[in-house]
Enzyme design. Sequence first.
Site, PDB file in Angstrom:
ATOM      1  N   PRO A  10       1.563  -5.113  -7.847  1.00 44.61           N
ATOM      2  CA  PRO A  10       1.197  -5.640  -6.525  1.00 44.61           C
ATOM      3  C   PRO A  10       0.192  -5.501  -6.103  1.00 44.61           C
ATOM      4  O   PRO A  10       0.201  -4.194  -5.048  1.00 44.61           O
ATOM      5  CB  PRO A  10       2.464  -5.851  -6.062  1.00 44.61           C
ATOM      6  CG  PRO A  10       3.563  -4.825  -6.770  1.00 44.61           C
ATOM      7  CD  PRO A  10       3.188  -4.951  -7.898  1.00 44.61           C
ATOM      8  N   ASN A  11      -0.637  -6.736  -5.434  1.00 41.22           N
ATOM      9  CA  ASN A  11      -1.380  -6.476  -4.212  1.00 41.22           C
ATOM     10  C   ASN A  11      -2.831  -5.826  -5.006  1.00 41.22           C
ATOM     11  O   ASN A  11      -3.844  -5.755  -3.897  1.00 41.22           O
ATOM     12  CB  ASN A  11      -0.921  -5.460  -3.144  1.00 41.22           C
ATOM     13  CG  ASN A  11       0.278  -6.420  -2.117  1.00 41.22           C
ATOM     14  OD1 ASN A  11       0.271  -7.780  -2.245  1.00 41.22           O
ATOM     15  ND2 ASN A  11       1.270  -5.822  -2.658  1.00 41.22           N
ATOM     16  N   TYR A  23      -6.987   2.729   0.181  1.00 41.93           N
ATOM     17  CA  TYR A  23      -7.587   1.944  -0.845  1.00 41.93           C
ATOM     18  C   TYR A  23      -8.461   2.427  -1.266  1.00 41.93           C
ATOM     19  O   TYR A  23      -9.225   2.079  -2.427  1.00 41.93           O
ATOM     20  CB  TYR A  23      -7.215   0.996  -1.587  1.00 41.93           C
ATOM     21  CG  TYR A  23      -5.727   1.353  -1.327  1.00 41.93           C
ATOM     22  CD1 TYR A  23      -3.996   1.775  -1.897  1.00 41.93           C
ATOM     23  CD2 TYR A  23      -4.667   0.158   0.186  1.00 41.93           C
ATOM     24  CE1 TYR A  23      -3.120   1.393  -1.872  1.00 41.93           C
ATOM     25  CE2 TYR A  23      -3.518   0.481   0.325  1.00 41.93           C
ATOM     26  CZ  TYR A  23      -2.683   0.856  -1.135  1.00 41.93           C
ATOM     27  OH  TYR A  23      -1.418   1.539  -0.609  1.00 41.93           O
ATOM     28  N   HIS A  78       8.939   2.656  -6.513  1.00 44.30           N
ATOM     29  CA  HIS A  78       9.895   2.889  -5.627  1.00 44.30           C
ATOM     30  C   HIS A  78      10.680   1.425  -5.513  1.00 44.30           C
ATOM     31  O   HIS A  78      11.884   2.786  -4.843  1.00 44.30           O
ATOM     32  CB  HIS A  78       9.011   2.992  -4.524  1.00 44.30           C
ATOM     33  CG  HIS A  78       8.017   3.635  -4.538  1.00 44.30           C
ATOM     34  ND1 HIS A  78       7.331   4.953  -4.188  1.00 44.30           N
ATOM     35  CD2 HIS A  78       6.863   3.219  -3.569  1.00 44.30           C
ATOM     36  CE1 HIS A  78       5.868   4.781  -4.577  1.00 44.30           C
ATOM     37  NE2 HIS A  78       5.347   3.689  -3.726  1.00 44.30           N
ATOM     38  N   HIS A  98      -1.811   6.193  -8.708  1.00 40.72           N
ATOM     39  CA  HIS A  98      -1.900   5.920  -7.842  1.00 40.72           C
ATOM     40  C   HIS A  98      -2.766   6.389  -6.819  1.00 40.72           C
ATOM     41  O   HIS A  98      -3.433   7.055  -7.248  1.00 40.72           O
ATOM     42  CB  HIS A  98      -0.696   6.110  -6.528  1.00 40.72           C
ATOM     43  CG  HIS A  98       0.966   5.760  -7.444  1.00 40.72           C
ATOM     44  ND1 HIS A  98       1.357   4.693  -7.095  1.00 40.72           N
ATOM     45  CD2 HIS A  98       1.626   6.948  -7.919  1.00 40.72           C
ATOM     46  CE1 HIS A  98       2.749   5.074  -7.770  1.00 40.72           C
ATOM     47  NE2 HIS A  98       2.939   6.136  -8.354  1.00 40.72           N
ATOM     48  N   ILE A  99      -3.712   5.676  -6.733  1.00 39.71           N
ATOM     49  CA  ILE A  99      -4.438   5.314  -5.960  1.00 39.71           C
ATOM     50  C   ILE A  99      -4.768   6.752  -4.397  1.00 39.71           C
ATOM     51  O   ILE A  99      -5.824   7.262  -3.810  1.00 39.71           O
ATOM     52  CB  ILE A  99      -5.488   4.274  -5.450  1.00 39.71           C
ATOM     53  CG1 ILE A  99      -5.741   3.355  -6.473  1.00 39.71           C
ATOM     54  CG2 ILE A  99      -7.079   4.088  -4.579  1.00 39.71           C
ATOM     55  CD1 ILE A  99      -5.826   1.718  -6.696  1.00 39.71           C
ATOM     56  N   SER A 100      -3.738   6.524  -3.581  1.00 37.36           N
ATOM     57  CA  SER A 100      -3.775   7.102  -2.514  1.00 37.36           C
ATOM     58  C   SER A 100      -3.002   7.625  -2.551  1.00 37.36           C
ATOM     59  O   SER A 100      -1.600   8.273  -4.189  1.00 37.36           O
ATOM     60  CB  SER A 100      -2.759   5.949  -1.591  1.00 37.36           C
ATOM     61  OG  SER A 100      -2.087   5.732  -1.541  1.00 37.36           O
ATOM     62  N   ARG A 105       2.071   9.877   2.142  1.00 34.19           N
ATOM     63  CA  ARG A 105       3.152   8.455   3.142  1.00 34.19           C
ATOM     64  C   ARG A 105       4.024   8.464   3.673  1.00 34.19           C
ATOM     65  O   ARG A 105       4.636   9.455   3.483  1.00 34.19           O
ATOM     66  CB  ARG A 105       2.589   7.605   2.157  1.00 34.19           C
ATOM     67  CG  ARG A 105       0.412   7.232   2.207  1.00 34.19           C
ATOM     68  CD  ARG A 105       0.291   6.551   0.871  1.00 34.19           C
ATOM     69  NE  ARG A 105      -0.212   5.253   2.089  1.00 34.19           N
ATOM     70  CZ  ARG A 105       0.125   4.183   1.540  1.00 34.19           C
ATOM     71  NH1 ARG A 105      -0.108   4.257  -0.163  1.00 34.19           N
ATOM     72  NH2 ARG A 105       0.056   3.242   1.822  1.00 34.19           N
ATOM     73  N   ARG A 109       8.027   6.099  -0.196  1.00 33.47           N
ATOM     74  CA  ARG A 109       6.841   6.504  -1.410  1.00 33.47           C
ATOM     75  C   ARG A 109       7.035   7.612  -2.046  1.00 33.47           C
ATOM     76  O   ARG A 109       6.210   7.571  -3.799  1.00 33.47           O
ATOM     77  CB  ARG A 109       5.453   6.040  -1.001  1.00 33.47           C
ATOM     78  CG  ARG A 109       5.022   5.069  -0.397  1.00 33.47           C
ATOM     79  CD  ARG A 109       3.763   4.256   0.117  1.00 33.47           C
ATOM     80  NE  ARG A 109       3.888   3.165   0.717  1.00 33.47           N
ATOM     81  CZ  ARG A 109       3.576   2.031   0.634  1.00 33.47           C
ATOM     82  NH1 ARG A 109       3.246   1.830  -0.676  1.00 33.47           N
ATOM     83  NH2 ARG A 109       3.153   0.942   1.155  1.00 33.47           N
TER      84      ARG A 109
END
Length: 140
Positions: A10-11, A23, A78, A98-100, A105, A109
């Site tokens: 998603p997103n 991102y 998550h 995961h990009i980040s 964070r 997460r």
Amino acid sequence: MSRITIINGPNLNLLGIREKSIYGDQDFTTFLAALRDAYPAVALSYFQSNHEGAIIDKIHEVGFATEGIILNAGAYTHTSLAIADAIAAVTAPVVEVHISNVYARESYRHHSYLAKNCKGVICGFGLDGYRLALESLLTR
């Protein structure tokens, strides 16, 4: 020729537009074209969905017929026991990406339901995490 499938959740269809400070500003289509150019001997397929069931269906579809899956399940990482179970059910190795850096964070997460069923987890390297995941699948 190796067959690898990238699945984004998603997103992630909003990469390059969404929260650029987290991102980045590159869209995934452009990145994927460059990745395909860099790895011409790999048949890279791509799927993105904002729907949990569609992601599960894609894991089932390719999980017995591909040499590996690179999965960025987004927030489903998550929350989704169902995606974790789908990963456990297939024979293809899965690398969670995961990009980040999710550990830098929000605390919610910091836990992945998927990780225990994955070959490994790569986070915090931006879109280059997908290349790192691809390398790990090619050298297994």
